[in-house]
Write a protein that holds these residues in place. Structure first.
Motif, short mmCIF file in Angstrom:
data_model
loop_
_atom_site.label_atom_id
_atom_site.label_comp_id
_atom_site.label_asym_id
_atom_site.label_seq_id
_atom_site.Cartn_x
_atom_site.Cartn_y
_atom_site.Cartn_z
N LYS A 1 7.50 -2.97 -4.66
CA LYS A 1 7.20 -4.36 -4.99
C LYS A 1 7.59 -5.31 -3.85
O LYS A 1 7.08 -6.40 -3.75
CB LYS A 1 7.91 -4.80 -6.27
N ASP B 1 -4.80 -10.76 -8.93
CA ASP B 1 -3.94 -9.70 -8.44
C ASP B 1 -4.77 -8.43 -8.47
O ASP B 1 -4.95 -7.82 -9.53
CB ASP B 1 -2.69 -9.55 -9.31
N CYS B 2 -5.28 -8.04 -7.31
CA CYS B 2 -6.25 -6.95 -7.23
C CYS B 2 -5.59 -5.63 -6.82
O CYS B 2 -4.74 -5.61 -5.92
CB CYS B 2 -7.34 -7.29 -6.22
N TYR B 3 -6.01 -4.57 -7.45
CA TYR B 3 -5.54 -3.23 -7.12
C TYR B 3 -6.74 -2.40 -6.70
O TYR B 3 -7.84 -2.56 -7.22
CB TYR B 3 -4.84 -2.60 -8.33
N GLU C 1 0.84 -1.19 0.00
CA GLU C 1 0.00 0.00 0.00
C GLU C 1 0.88 1.24 0.00
O GLU C 1 2.06 1.17 0.32
CB GLU C 1 -0.93 0.01 1.21
N TYR D 1 -2.39 -3.08 -3.13
CA TYR D 1 -2.29 -4.30 -3.93
C TYR D 1 -2.68 -5.46 -3.04
O TYR D 1 -2.25 -5.54 -1.89
CB TYR D 1 -0.86 -4.50 -4.45
N GLN D 2 -3.48 -6.36 -3.57
CA GLN D 2 -4.01 -7.47 -2.78
C GLN D 2 -4.00 -8.75 -3.59
O GLN D 2 -4.29 -8.74 -4.79
CB GLN D 2 -5.44 -7.13 -2.37
N LYS D 3 -3.62 -9.81 -2.95
CA LYS D 3 -3.73 -11.15 -3.54
C LYS D 3 -4.68 -11.91 -2.62
O LYS D 3 -4.28 -12.42 -1.59
CB LYS D 3 -2.36 -11.81 -3.61
N GLU E 1 -4.28 -4.67 -12.94
CA GLU E 1 -3.17 -3.72 -12.92
C GLU E 1 -3.32 -2.67 -14.02
O GLU E 1 -3.09 -1.48 -13.77
CB GLU E 1 -1.83 -4.45 -13.06
#
Length: 156
Positions: free
Chosen positions: A146, A110-112, A55, A65-67, A128
């Motif tokens: 990252k 892969d969520c933003y 974040e 960013y979330q997985k 993304e």
């Protein structure tokens, strides 16, 4: 609607040590990796479910960013709402809404996310490329490292 959840969350947080990272303006990243906002009464409202890995934030926005982990979100949040007896069905509706959100998150993988702080508007989950377009459109200059490394500052 969320009052019972918020009361239970507050009681839980008060009864144990919970680390958090302040994101400014009453927004926090809780140690279980969910982003929440504290309302005027001191209750926490979840904005982005568990599994936030990175974040960044400034005065006006939070990016994340979330997985997502299906098991964690289902067992900790959706099942929680389904277990509350409620004749008005408001918690069943909340569980159903979270189920739909989780399905969207799992399709993306892969969520933003973007949170606009001034009105607590949440944009996401996004891919993304959609995230990058939204940041450009909204002139958001934030960048996420990252490398996953978090140092929590504070506790509830």
């Amino acid at each position: 609607m969320n009052k019972l959840y918020l009361v239970l969350t507050t009681i839980l947080l008060c009864s144990c040590h919970v680390d958090y990272l302040s994101l400014g303006d009453s927004y926090v990243l809780i140690e279980d990796s969910s982003i929440e906002r504290e309302d005027k009464e001191g209750y926490l409202e979840m904005l982005i479910p568990n599994q936030v890995l990175n974040e960044d934030y400034d005065k006006s926005h939070i990016i994340a960013y979330q997985k997502p982990d299906s098991f964690l979100i289902r067992s900790e949040q959706i099942d929680f709402y389904r277990s509350i007896p409620d004749s008005t069905m408001q918690y069943q509706h909340k569980a159903d809404s979270l189920e739909v959100l989780l399905d969207s998150m799992l399709k993306i993988r892969d969520c933003y996310w973007i949170i606009r702080k001034k009105d607590c508007k949440v944009f996401g989950p996004m891919t993304e490329s959609d995230f990058n377009q939204e940041c450009k459109k909204r002139n958001i200059k934030l960048k996420m490292d990252k490398k996953y490394e978090r140092r929590f500052r504070g506790s509830y």
